[in-house]
Motif scaffolding. Structure first.
Motif, mmCIF file in Angstrom:
data_model
loop_
_atom_site.group_PDB
_atom_site.id
_atom_site.type_symbol
_atom_site.label_atom_id
_atom_site.label_comp_id
_atom_site.label_asym_id
_atom_site.label_seq_id
_atom_site.Cartn_x
_atom_site.Cartn_y
_atom_site.Cartn_z
ATOM 1 N N PHE A 1 0.551 -1.017 0.031
ATOM 2 C CA PHE A 1 -0.295 0.231 -0.092
ATOM 3 C C PHE A 1 0.468 1.153 -0.414
ATOM 4 C CE2 PHE A 1 -3.563 -2.270 1.846
ATOM 5 C CZ PHE A 1 -4.265 -3.075 1.042
ATOM 6 N N PRO A 2 2.192 1.137 1.020
ATOM 7 C CA PRO A 2 2.356 2.939 1.166
ATOM 8 C C PRO A 2 3.705 2.569 -0.674
ATOM 9 C CG PRO A 2 3.454 1.078 2.902
ATOM 10 C CD PRO A 2 2.373 0.530 1.899
ATOM 11 N N LEU A 3 3.387 1.832 -1.470
ATOM 12 C CA LEU A 3 4.371 2.478 -3.389
ATOM 13 C C LEU A 3 2.989 2.762 -3.917
ATOM 14 C CD1 LEU A 3 6.912 -0.469 -2.860
ATOM 15 C CD2 LEU A 3 7.138 1.912 -2.705
ATOM 16 N N TYR A 4 1.878 1.762 -3.208
ATOM 17 C CA TYR A 4 0.700 2.781 -4.385
ATOM 18 C C TYR A 4 0.300 3.669 -3.761
ATOM 19 C CZ TYR A 4 -0.236 -2.065 -6.798
ATOM 20 O OH TYR A 4 -0.239 -3.573 -6.899
ATOM 21 N N ALA A 5 0.282 4.116 -2.881
ATOM 22 C CA ALA A 5 0.152 6.197 -2.450
ATOM 23 C C ALA A 5 0.774 6.949 -2.596
ATOM 24 C CB ALA A 5 -0.169 6.016 -1.001
ATOM 25 N N LEU A 6 2.450 6.662 -3.085
ATOM 26 C CA LEU A 6 3.389 7.133 -3.742
ATOM 27 C C LEU A 6 3.186 7.545 -4.971
ATOM 28 C CD1 LEU A 6 6.027 8.604 -2.984
ATOM 29 C CD2 LEU A 6 6.959 6.243 -3.346
ATOM 30 N N CYS A 7 2.577 6.095 -5.863
ATOM 31 C CA CYS A 7 2.689 5.801 -7.495
ATOM 32 C C CYS A 7 1.424 7.132 -7.287
ATOM 33 C CB CYS A 7 3.223 4.939 -7.511
ATOM 34 S SG CYS A 7 4.364 3.655 -7.946
ATOM 35 N N TYR A 8 0.911 7.290 -6.982
ATOM 36 C CA TYR A 8 -0.806 8.135 -6.919
ATOM 37 C C TYR A 8 -0.449 9.046 -6.487
ATOM 38 C CZ TYR A 8 -5.538 8.546 -7.531
ATOM 39 O OH TYR A 8 -6.843 9.268 -7.286
ATOM 40 N N HIS A 9 0.486 8.994 -5.656
ATOM 41 C CA HIS A 9 0.439 10.616 -5.302
ATOM 42 C C HIS A 9 1.015 11.288 -6.010
ATOM 43 C CE1 HIS A 9 1.519 13.953 -2.050
ATOM 44 N NE2 HIS A 9 2.543 14.568 -2.600
ATOM 45 N N LEU B 1 0.208 10.664 -12.702
ATOM 46 C CA LEU B 1 0.278 11.888 -14.614
ATOM 47 C C LEU B 1 -0.903 12.198 -14.394
ATOM 48 C CD1 LEU B 1 2.399 9.130 -16.758
ATOM 49 C CD2 LEU B 1 3.319 11.316 -15.019
ATOM 50 N N LEU B 2 -1.963 11.744 -14.337
ATOM 51 C CA LEU B 2 -3.925 12.660 -14.786
ATOM 52 C C LEU B 2 -4.183 12.249 -13.354
ATOM 53 C CD1 LEU B 2 -3.758 10.455 -17.527
ATOM 54 C CD2 LEU B 2 -2.994 12.403 -17.644
ATOM 55 N N ASP B 3 -5.086 12.838 -12.851
ATOM 56 C CA ASP B 3 -6.070 13.024 -12.170
ATOM 57 C C ASP B 3 -7.718 12.536 -12.989
ATOM 58 O OD1 ASP B 3 -4.781 13.944 -9.893
ATOM 59 O OD2 ASP B 3 -4.751 16.408 -10.975
ATOM 60 N N LEU B 4 -8.084 11.522 -12.684
ATOM 61 C CA LEU B 4 -8.818 10.803 -13.397
ATOM 62 C C LEU B 4 -9.990 10.301 -11.727
ATOM 63 C CD1 LEU B 4 -7.105 8.112 -16.044
ATOM 64 C CD2 LEU B 4 -7.973 9.499 -15.741
ATOM 65 N N ASP B 5 -11.551 10.290 -12.676
ATOM 66 C CA ASP B 5 -12.554 10.063 -11.639
ATOM 67 C C ASP B 5 -13.081 9.034 -12.079
ATOM 68 O OD1 ASP B 5 -12.389 12.987 -10.652
ATOM 69 O OD2 ASP B 5 -13.135 14.305 -12.572
#
Length: 321
Positions: free
Chosen positions: A89-97, A100-104
């Motif tokens: 989870f920490p690495l997923y959160a880091l990548c998401y932070h 490249l794009l903000d996707l709804d």
């Protein structure tokens, strides 16, 4: 006054309210395990139905092995639940932070998440067969010589530690929410449970062309020379068709299930660890550090030459006996 109104003061007085909030966040983050837990009673019911159909054929069903398979699956779910929040989870959160794009969330991004997860699953699954470090965890799933619904539960408790979840990190970096990724991944695994059976023959041709089916997955579990390392797809078989790893099930060549080097014991710990033991034993053989480390990323059948051999400093694949 509702039941919730009664329960909340009780929880507050216990001093465990912060733990309850923490658990809520944890479970929201790991929707995968929630989906697996909800699906498990269905898995058990379907397995019992199949058991009634094939229980008299020892080549198709062994009751003790079926129970063992569910125990292996329980170990897998437990380690994923306990350690995914610490490791993945920490690495997923880091990548998401740093996405490249903000996707709804929308039908388009939901479809993109499904396709992206299925594409990444193909390459993760392919690496799990062709990279020995990943194979050391995945081998337990293939070590049964029977194909039935319980085989789908035959998973390794070490999966979370060997890091095959890194294959999905690019999706979070693009901008797909990690919770969506986890949901799509879990739903894919739920689908894949139902393709572990010999009771379903060929499905209509359009379904067989696009989707992973019991017929395609029986090939994947076969140790026949023409079936080994084929049909890696998760929900879709499209990726195998695109990347040259698809093989159709042949009526004249029924799959022979299992692995070419059977596990030395059916003890749960042995099933989980026997390939790691063999891997580290091979790495312990005399040689340079680079030659030893090669065992981690070479295919499972690769063996380096003995010290002093003319090919000692070159990497050549040698099939296992």
């Amino acid at each position: 006054m509702t039941l919730t109104d009664l329960w909340r003061p009780t929880l507050e007085d216990s001093g465990l309210l912060p733990l309850w909030h923490w658990l809520q966040g944890w479970l929201a983050l790991d929707e995968r395990q929630l989906i697996f837990m909800l699906a498990t009673p269905v898995f058990i019911a379907v397995t019992l139905w199949e058991y009634r159909k094939i229980r008299y054929d020892p080549a198709l069903m062994d009751r003790r092995e079926a129970v063992r398979n569910f125990a292996l699956g329980a170990g897998y779910q437990l380690t994923e639940l306990l350690f995914a929040g610490l490791l993945a989870f920490p690495l997923y959160a880091l990548c998401y932070h740093y996405r490249l794009l903000d996707l709804d969330l929308s039908p388009t991004t939901a479809l993109a998440t499904f396709m992206g997860v299925d594409f990444c699953f193909y390459w993760m699954h392919r690496a799990s067969h062709r990279v020995r470090w990943f194979w050391a965890a995945h081998v337990v799933h293939h070590s049964s010589e029977r194909m039935n619904f319980s085989t789908a539960m035959r998973q390794n408790a070490t999966n979370i530690f060997n890091g095959n979840w890194v294959f999905y990190l690019p999706l979070a970096l693009i901008g797909l929410n990690p919770v969506w990724i986890g949901v799509a991944y879990a739903l894919s695994l739920v689908y894949q449970f139902f393709i572990h059976t010999t009771l379903v023959g060929r499905l209509p041709r359009p379904v067989e062309w696009l989707f992973n089916t019991p017929s395609h997955h029986r090939v994947h579990h076969g140790r026949n020379p023409g079936y080994i390392d084929r049909n890696y797809g998760g929900t879709l078989i499209l990726w195998d068709r695109l990347f040259g790893t698809f093989v159709d099930e042949q009526a004249g060549a029924p799959p022979v299930y299992g692995i070419t080097r059977p596990a030395p014991s059916n003890h749960l710990l042995v099933l989980w660890t026997h390939e790691y033991v063999d891997l580290f034993r091979d790495m312990a053989r005399p040689g340079s550090l680079w030659c030893r480390l090669n065992h981690l990323w070479q295919p499972p059948e690769w063996q380096r030459p003995a010290p002093g051999h003319p090919d000692d400093h070159h990497d050549h694949p040698h099939p296992q006996p």
